[in-house]
Design a protein around this motif. Structure first.
Motif, PDB file in Angstrom:
ATOM      1  N   PHE A 141      89.298 -10.008  -8.523  1.00 32.53           N
ATOM      2  CA  PHE A 141      89.061  -8.752  -9.242  1.00 32.53           C
ATOM      3  C   PHE A 141      90.357  -7.953  -9.382  1.00 32.53           C
ATOM      4  CE2 PHE A 141      84.360  -8.400  -7.651  1.00 32.53           C
ATOM      5  CZ  PHE A 141      84.054  -9.577  -8.323  1.00 32.53           C
ATOM      6  N   ALA A 142      91.141  -7.910  -8.315  1.00 32.80           N
ATOM      7  CA  ALA A 142      92.417  -7.190  -8.370  1.00 32.80           C
ATOM      8  C   ALA A 142      93.360  -7.846  -9.379  1.00 32.80           C
ATOM      9  CB  ALA A 142      93.049  -7.144  -6.980  1.00 32.80           C
ATOM     10  N   GLU A 143      93.398  -9.173  -9.379  1.00 36.64           N
ATOM     11  CA  GLU A 143      94.263  -9.889 -10.317  1.00 36.64           C
ATOM     12  C   GLU A 143      93.828  -9.669 -11.760  1.00 36.64           C
ATOM     13  OE1 GLU A 143      94.196 -13.931  -9.072  1.00 36.64           O
ATOM     14  OE2 GLU A 143      95.279 -13.546  -7.195  1.00 36.64           O
ATOM     15  N   ALA A 144      92.518  -9.440 -11.966  1.00 40.73           N
ATOM     16  CA  ALA A 144      91.992  -9.225 -13.316  1.00 40.73           C
ATOM     17  C   ALA A 144      92.273  -7.824 -13.835  1.00 40.73           C
ATOM     18  CB  ALA A 144      90.486  -9.496 -13.333  1.00 40.73           C
ATOM     19  N   GLY A 145      92.757  -6.926 -12.975  1.00 40.32           N
ATOM     20  CA  GLY A 145      93.123  -5.594 -13.433  1.00 40.32           C
ATOM     21  C   GLY A 145      92.306  -4.463 -12.873  1.00 40.32           C
ATOM     22  N   ALA A 146      91.372  -4.747 -11.958  1.00 42.93           N
ATOM     23  CA  ALA A 146      90.612  -3.656 -11.349  1.00 42.93           C
ATOM     24  C   ALA A 146      91.547  -2.738 -10.574  1.00 42.93           C
ATOM     25  CB  ALA A 146      89.537  -4.213 -10.412  1.00 42.93           C
ATOM     26  N   ASP A 147      91.322  -1.443 -10.709  1.00 42.19           N
ATOM     27  CA  ASP A 147      92.153  -0.469  -9.994  1.00 42.19           C
ATOM     28  C   ASP A 147      91.775  -0.377  -8.525  1.00 42.19           C
ATOM     29  OD1 ASP A 147      93.621   0.812 -12.343  1.00 42.19           O
ATOM     30  OD2 ASP A 147      91.527   1.035 -12.948  1.00 42.19           O
ATOM     31  N   VAL A 148      90.495  -0.602  -8.228  1.00 43.12           N
ATOM     32  CA  VAL A 148      89.969  -0.490  -6.865  1.00 43.12           C
ATOM     33  C   VAL A 148      88.998  -1.643  -6.651  1.00 43.12           C
ATOM     34  CG1 VAL A 148      88.685   0.960  -5.233  1.00 43.12           C
ATOM     35  CG2 VAL A 148      90.166   2.031  -6.957  1.00 43.12           C
ATOM     36  N   VAL A 149      89.044  -2.253  -5.473  1.00 42.45           N
ATOM     37  CA  VAL A 149      88.139  -3.354  -5.131  1.00 42.45           C
ATOM     38  C   VAL A 149      87.129  -2.882  -4.102  1.00 42.45           C
ATOM     39  CG1 VAL A 149      87.973  -5.634  -4.065  1.00 42.45           C
ATOM     40  CG2 VAL A 149      89.811  -5.140  -5.698  1.00 42.45           C
ATOM     41  N   PHE A 150      85.875  -3.241  -4.334  1.00 48.05           N
ATOM     42  CA  PHE A 150      84.747  -2.791  -3.515  1.00 48.05           C
ATOM     43  C   PHE A 150      83.979  -4.028  -3.059  1.00 48.05           C
ATOM     44  CE2 PHE A 150      80.554  -0.113  -4.046  1.00 48.05           C
ATOM     45  CZ  PHE A 150      80.199  -0.366  -2.738  1.00 48.05           C
ATOM     46  N   VAL A 151      84.167  -4.416  -1.798  1.00 46.39           N
ATOM     47  CA  VAL A 151      83.360  -5.480  -1.193  1.00 46.39           C
ATOM     48  C   VAL A 151      82.163  -4.811  -0.548  1.00 46.39           C
ATOM     49  CG1 VAL A 151      83.274  -7.326   0.512  1.00 46.39           C
ATOM     50  CG2 VAL A 151      85.360  -6.977  -0.855  1.00 46.39           C
ATOM     51  N   GLU A 152      80.998  -5.013  -1.128  1.00 46.04           N
ATOM     52  CA  GLU A 152      79.791  -4.339  -0.664  1.00 46.04           C
ATOM     53  C   GLU A 152      79.246  -4.975   0.602  1.00 46.04           C
ATOM     54  OE1 GLU A 152      78.040  -1.994  -0.060  1.00 46.04           O
ATOM     55  OE2 GLU A 152      76.677  -1.588  -1.737  1.00 46.04           O
TER      56      GLU A 152
END
Length: 286
Positions: free
Chosen positions: A172-183
């Motif tokens: 997700f981070a590599e795809a461009g998400a600004d923040v990653v949320f592992v629920e």
């Protein structure tokens, strides 16, 4: 327009603590409390607006109507739950544009199959990783401002394990998400692994009664997290207060000192009645 303060906080290493709001009274009271952000919770918003479980039953329009009003009536930056984006890739693009236009500062998108489920309930299933990566790319491409943050959430921990959740978070981070949320990680050790292995600003969901241990803002920051939401604190405290107040009224036929009530004059102030009264003095000759 999105508020640049959250992006700035992430860049500066400041921790963002956000209470859950779910309708206008909770939003107005939280707005006065001085938090750096407010979190519009899907669970609470669906419950208060429709009286239904957070199980994919609310539509994009249902959510946008409430979120728009909350953004309009508050001054604090808003982080808003957008479930799976309410459909396919075209829906994601439409949702991102709609949330940003409504005044949201950060949108949360998740990798669950539709219909989605609350993140701290069982039997959640996720879409293939490549499908969620494409959603993130669409979200990034369709925002108007870089200050509108994309929070990408994975619900894979519960069904597929922590290794898969971390793998997805990295993607997700590599795809461009600004923040990653592992629920819903299930221990502090898992939370430490998430922070150690994912190179991105991280989002923690502190649900009272949920699957994840409740940690203080200081401890979360120490572990490496950047944002923490407490989505349930508002509607759970409201539920407890209402149950007690209604039981007191039923038992005694009146409200007794056993119930703590919000001051009526203060509520009038929160709702904006002083401005109404000033208007009437000026124009209505009352």
């Amino acid at each position: 327009m999105p508020d640049a303060s959250i992006r700035k906080a992430l860049k500066n290493g400041d921790f963002v603590l956000a209470p859950g709001v779910f309708e206008l009274i909770s939003a107005l009271i939280a707005d006065r409390a001085g938090f750096p952000a407010l979190y519009v919770t899907g669970y609470g918003t669906v419950a208060s607006a429709l009286g239904l479980p957070d199980a994919g039953l609310a539509t994009y329009s249902d959510m946008l109507d409430r979120i728009s009003l909350i953004c309009e009536r508050t001054n604090t930056p808003v982080i808003a739950d957008a479930d799976t984006g309410y459909g396919g890739l075209l829906n994601v693009a439409h949702t991102v544009r709609g949330y940003e236009q409504a005044g949201v500062t950060a949108i949360q998108l998740e990798d669950q199959e539709f219909p989605k489920k609350c993140g701290h309930t069982p039997n959640r299933r996720v879409v293939p990783l490549e499908d969620m990566v494409k959603k993130i790319e669409v979200a990034v491409d369709n925002r108007r401002s870089d200050d509108f943050l994309i929070i990408a959430r994975t619900d894979s921990r519960t069904g597929l394990g922590i290794d898969e959740a971390i793998r997805r978070g990295k993607a997700f981070a590599e795809a461009g998400a600004d923040v990653v949320f592992v629920e819903s990680p299930e221990s502090e050790d898992e939370m430490k692994r998430i922070a150690d292995e994912i190179d991105a600003p991280l989002f923690a969901n502190m649900v009272n009664g949920g699957r994840t241990p409740l940690l203080s803002a200081d401890r979360l920051k120490e572990l490496g997290f950047s944002i923490a939401i407490h989505p349930a604190v508002g509607f759970l405290s409201m539920g407890a207060a209402l149950e007690k107040a209604y039981a007191d009224l039923k038992q005694n036929g009146e409200t007794t000192d056993a119930v703590e009530l919000y001051d009526f004059a203060r509520m009038n102030e929160v709702m904006g009645f002083p401005a109404v009264w000033e208007f009437e003095k000026k124009y209505a000759q009352v």
